[in-house]
Design a protein around this motif. Sequence first.
Motif, PDB file in Angstrom:
ATOM      1  N   ASP A  92     -18.846  -6.358   3.263  1.00 45.35           N
ATOM      2  CA  ASP A  92     -19.421  -5.022   3.383  1.00 45.35           C
ATOM      3  C   ASP A  92     -18.574  -4.072   4.222  1.00 45.35           C
ATOM      4  O   ASP A  92     -19.037  -2.986   4.592  1.00 45.35           O
ATOM      5  N   THR A  93     -17.349  -4.441   4.520  1.00 46.07           N
ATOM      6  CA  THR A  93     -16.461  -3.555   5.274  1.00 46.07           C
ATOM      7  C   THR A  93     -15.873  -2.507   4.335  1.00 46.07           C
ATOM      8  O   THR A  93     -15.224  -2.860   3.350  1.00 46.07           O
ATOM      9  N   PRO A  94     -16.086  -1.220   4.608  1.00 49.81           N
ATOM     10  CA  PRO A  94     -15.545  -0.188   3.715  1.00 49.81           C
ATOM     11  C   PRO A  94     -14.013  -0.181   3.716  1.00 49.81           C
ATOM     12  O   PRO A  94     -13.378  -0.351   4.758  1.00 49.81           O
ATOM     13  N   LEU A  95     -13.435  -0.012   2.538  1.00 54.44           N
ATOM     14  CA  LEU A  95     -11.990   0.181   2.452  1.00 54.44           C
ATOM     15  C   LEU A  95     -11.615   1.508   3.102  1.00 54.44           C
ATOM     16  O   LEU A  95     -12.389   2.471   3.063  1.00 54.44           O
ATOM     17  N   GLN A  96     -10.421   1.544   3.686  1.00 57.54           N
ATOM     18  CA  GLN A  96      -9.972   2.735   4.387  1.00 57.54           C
ATOM     19  C   GLN A  96      -8.714   3.305   3.743  1.00 57.54           C
ATOM     20  O   GLN A  96      -7.955   2.586   3.078  1.00 57.54           O
ATOM     21  N   GLU A  97      -8.520   4.595   3.946  1.00 53.60           N
ATOM     22  CA  GLU A  97      -7.304   5.252   3.465  1.00 53.60           C
ATOM     23  C   GLU A  97      -6.074   4.506   3.985  1.00 53.60           C
ATOM     24  O   GLU A  97      -5.969   4.204   5.172  1.00 53.60           O
ATOM     25  N   GLY A  98      -5.167   4.190   3.074  1.00 49.38           N
ATOM     26  CA  GLY A  98      -3.945   3.497   3.458  1.00 49.38           C
ATOM     27  C   GLY A  98      -3.996   1.989   3.307  1.00 49.38           C
ATOM     28  O   GLY A  98      -2.975   1.310   3.447  1.00 49.38           O
ATOM     29  N   ASP A  99      -5.202   1.444   3.031  1.00 44.19           N
ATOM     30  CA  ASP A  99      -5.321   0.003   2.765  1.00 44.19           C
ATOM     31  C   ASP A  99      -4.699  -0.338   1.411  1.00 44.19           C
ATOM     32  O   ASP A  99      -4.532   0.528   0.542  1.00 44.19           O
ATOM     33  N   ILE A 100      -4.414  -1.623   1.229  1.00 41.23           N
ATOM     34  CA  ILE A 100      -4.171  -2.164  -0.105  1.00 41.23           C
ATOM     35  C   ILE A 100      -5.158  -3.310  -0.311  1.00 41.23           C
ATOM     36  O   ILE A 100      -5.564  -3.965   0.647  1.00 41.23           O
ATOM     37  N   VAL A 101      -5.547  -3.525  -1.565  1.00 42.09           N
ATOM     38  CA  VAL A 101      -6.476  -4.603  -1.867  1.00 42.09           C
ATOM     39  C   VAL A 101      -6.026  -5.293  -3.153  1.00 42.09           C
ATOM     40  O   VAL A 101      -5.864  -4.654  -4.194  1.00 42.09           O
ATOM     41  N   SER A 102      -5.809  -6.588  -3.055  1.00 40.41           N
ATOM     42  CA  SER A 102      -5.446  -7.395  -4.217  1.00 40.41           C
ATOM     43  C   SER A 102      -6.727  -7.943  -4.837  1.00 40.41           C
ATOM     44  O   SER A 102      -7.467  -8.679  -4.178  1.00 40.41           O
ATOM     45  N   ILE A 103      -6.976  -7.580  -6.085  1.00 40.21           N
ATOM     46  CA  ILE A 103      -8.170  -8.043  -6.795  1.00 40.21           C
ATOM     47  C   ILE A 103      -7.736  -9.076  -7.833  1.00 40.21           C
ATOM     48  O   ILE A 103      -7.064  -8.757  -8.814  1.00 40.21           O
ATOM     49  N   ASP A 104      -8.123 -10.316  -7.583  1.00 42.05           N
ATOM     50  CA  ASP A 104      -7.853 -11.427  -8.486  1.00 42.05           C
ATOM     51  C   ASP A 104      -9.143 -11.715  -9.238  1.00 42.05           C
ATOM     52  O   ASP A 104     -10.218 -11.807  -8.627  1.00 42.05           O
ATOM     53  N   CYS A 105      -9.063 -11.849 -10.565  1.00 41.70           N
ATOM     54  CA  CYS A 105     -10.271 -11.964 -11.375  1.00 41.70           C
ATOM     55  C   CYS A 105     -10.066 -12.995 -12.470  1.00 41.70           C
ATOM     56  O   CYS A 105      -8.969 -13.088 -13.048  1.00 41.70           O
ATOM     57  N   GLY A 106     -11.117 -13.769 -12.749  1.00 41.57           N
ATOM     58  CA  GLY A 106     -11.052 -14.761 -13.814  1.00 41.57           C
ATOM     59  C   GLY A 106     -12.290 -14.721 -14.680  1.00 41.57           C
ATOM     60  O   GLY A 106     -13.391 -14.439 -14.203  1.00 41.57           O
TER      61      GLY A 106
ATOM     62  N   GLY B 155     -15.060 -20.429 -24.294  1.00 42.31           N
ATOM     63  CA  GLY B 155     -14.463 -21.705 -23.912  1.00 42.31           C
ATOM     64  C   GLY B 155     -13.061 -21.638 -23.354  1.00 42.31           C
ATOM     65  O   GLY B 155     -12.496 -22.679 -22.978  1.00 42.31           O
ATOM     66  N   TYR B 156     -12.472 -20.444 -23.251  1.00 41.46           N
ATOM     67  CA  TYR B 156     -11.105 -20.306 -22.742  1.00 41.46           C
ATOM     68  C   TYR B 156     -11.070 -19.313 -21.589  1.00 41.46           C
ATOM     69  O   TYR B 156     -11.925 -18.422 -21.496  1.00 41.46           O
ATOM     70  N   CYS B 157     -10.076 -19.474 -20.730  1.00 43.86           N
ATOM     71  CA  CYS B 157     -10.045 -18.751 -19.456  1.00 43.86           C
ATOM     72  C   CYS B 157      -9.027 -17.611 -19.433  1.00 43.86           C
ATOM     73  O   CYS B 157      -7.959 -17.696 -20.052  1.00 43.86           O
ATOM     74  N   GLY B 158      -9.382 -16.595 -18.691  1.00 44.38           N
ATOM     75  CA  GLY B 158      -8.464 -15.505 -18.381  1.00 44.38           C
ATOM     76  C   GLY B 158      -8.276 -15.421 -16.880  1.00 44.38           C
ATOM     77  O   GLY B 158      -9.197 -15.724 -16.120  1.00 44.38           O
ATOM     78  N   ASP B 159      -7.086 -15.006 -16.443  1.00 43.21           N
ATOM     79  CA  ASP B 159      -6.781 -14.944 -15.005  1.00 43.21           C
ATOM     80  C   ASP B 159      -5.681 -13.919 -14.785  1.00 43.21           C
ATOM     81  O   ASP B 159      -4.594 -14.026 -15.374  1.00 43.21           O
ATOM     82  N   SER B 160      -5.956 -12.914 -13.957  1.00 41.05           N
ATOM     83  CA  SER B 160      -4.971 -11.876 -13.674  1.00 41.05           C
ATOM     84  C   SER B 160      -5.300 -11.235 -12.336  1.00 41.05           C
ATOM     85  O   SER B 160      -6.443 -11.292 -11.870  1.00 41.05           O
ATOM     86  N   CYS B 161      -4.296 -10.621 -11.736  1.00 48.10           N
ATOM     87  CA  CYS B 161      -4.476  -9.972 -10.437  1.00 48.10           C
ATOM     88  C   CYS B 161      -3.642  -8.704 -10.365  1.00 48.10           C
ATOM     89  O   CYS B 161      -2.542  -8.634 -10.940  1.00 48.10           O
ATOM     90  N   TYR B 162      -4.170  -7.719  -9.644  1.00 44.37           N
ATOM     91  CA  TYR B 162      -3.473  -6.450  -9.431  1.00 44.37           C
ATOM     92  C   TYR B 162      -3.723  -6.002  -7.997  1.00 44.37           C
ATOM     93  O   TYR B 162      -4.846  -6.102  -7.505  1.00 44.37           O
ATOM     94  N   THR B 163      -2.686  -5.530  -7.324  1.00 47.04           N
ATOM     95  CA  THR B 163      -2.833  -4.996  -5.974  1.00 47.04           C
ATOM     96  C   THR B 163      -2.928  -3.475  -6.036  1.00 47.04           C
ATOM     97  O   THR B 163      -2.020  -2.810  -6.541  1.00 47.04           O
ATOM     98  N   PHE B 164      -4.033  -2.959  -5.531  1.00 48.23           N
ATOM     99  CA  PHE B 164      -4.340  -1.531  -5.601  1.00 48.23           C
ATOM    100  C   PHE B 164      -4.093  -0.845  -4.264  1.00 48.23           C
ATOM    101  O   PHE B 164      -4.388  -1.403  -3.197  1.00 48.23           O
ATOM    102  N   ALA B 165      -3.605   0.381  -4.334  1.00 47.50           N
ATOM    103  CA  ALA B 165      -3.540   1.248  -3.161  1.00 47.50           C
ATOM    104  C   ALA B 165      -4.889   1.936  -2.993  1.00 47.50           C
ATOM    105  O   ALA B 165      -5.509   2.364  -3.971  1.00 47.50           O
ATOM    106  N   VAL B 166      -5.357   2.040  -1.747  1.00 44.90           N
ATOM    107  CA  VAL B 166      -6.592   2.758  -1.440  1.00 44.90           C
ATOM    108  C   VAL B 166      -6.186   4.109  -0.875  1.00 44.90           C
ATOM    109  O   VAL B 166      -5.747   4.221   0.273  1.00 44.90           O
ATOM    110  N   GLY B 167      -6.290   5.135  -1.704  1.00 41.71           N
ATOM    111  CA  GLY B 167      -5.799   6.436  -1.279  1.00 41.71           C
ATOM    112  C   GLY B 167      -4.278   6.422  -1.164  1.00 41.71           C
ATOM    113  O   GLY B 167      -3.581   5.726  -1.907  1.00 41.71           O
ATOM    114  N   ALA B 168      -3.754   7.194  -0.216  1.00 40.36           N
ATOM    115  CA  ALA B 168      -2.304   7.259  -0.008  1.00 40.36           C
ATOM    116  C   ALA B 168      -1.868   6.125   0.904  1.00 40.36           C
ATOM    117  O   ALA B 168      -2.489   5.869   1.930  1.00 40.36           O
ATOM    118  N   ILE B 169      -0.797   5.422   0.516  1.00 41.15           N
ATOM    119  CA  ILE B 169      -0.259   4.348   1.341  1.00 41.15           C
ATOM    120  C   ILE B 169       1.163   4.704   1.769  1.00 41.15           C
ATOM    121  O   ILE B 169       1.790   5.592   1.192  1.00 41.15           O
TER     122      ILE B 169
END
Length: 285
Positions: A107-121, A126-140
Amino acid sequence: MMDFLIQVVFEVNINQRLKQMVYLKTDEEVELLRAANLLVGQTLAELAKIIQPGVTTRQLDAIAETFIRDHGAVPTFKGFPNPNGDAFPASICASVNHQVVHGIPNDTPLQEGDIVSIDCGTQLNGYCGDSCYTFAVGAISPEVQMLLTTTKEALYKGIEQAIVGHRLGDISYAVQSHCEAQGYGVVREFVGHGIGKEMHEDPQVPNYGRRGNGMLLKNGLCIAIEPMITMGTKEIYMQQDHWGIITRDKKPAAHFEHSVCVRKGQADILSSFEEIEKVLSEKSL
């Protein structure tokens, strides 16, 4: 997502790894994997729409789970066990700033200048997907942006090596050499992996290694390639929740991941960043 923890140095362990259980996929299976992976990209694109200062990673997790289930799939991360037997409590890994991987949404709010890597599956039909992307939060900062750019470049350099006749070490070397040439750290303990009916299959796909070493790549081998790159030291440690992995020097880390199928001449990328980057481009206007 990586649950494989390398116990010994890859080059020393290569003879044992040649005995791993590797399953080549049929064309029909590859298309089922593609559908599961494209759903991951669509899910990440939904999150890209709302990633901004003030949003919490728990909010992102709720949106991701709803989107995945509404599309007839199951979030494969939720309930996934670690070596201690603890079940992962969320549908995405959300790793902020110096968290490398496996961050539990909170529950910690993201802040301007953070980056967050979202990994999702996902698991779909019956078959799996898996990918990840690192996002900028505002200007970095330009320095952090360069880390993200280099890590994504390294992913595609690894993918370029995922062709019939090459060896696993060619992928690993391509990632390592590109990142270390820019002065970045390459995490050793967590690696990519095979993917199919199970989210984690053989072979392991390290982000470091030597050209010409490792398993021969054959047509139909499906793997997740996922550079985990740090701005400073490659040294990491685990947080008290037994999930989150952070850099020892508390400098930022980036993580990008595609699931791919080895083919002759050019790898077939099964996941996609196209919808994610379309959203990000529209947000920047």
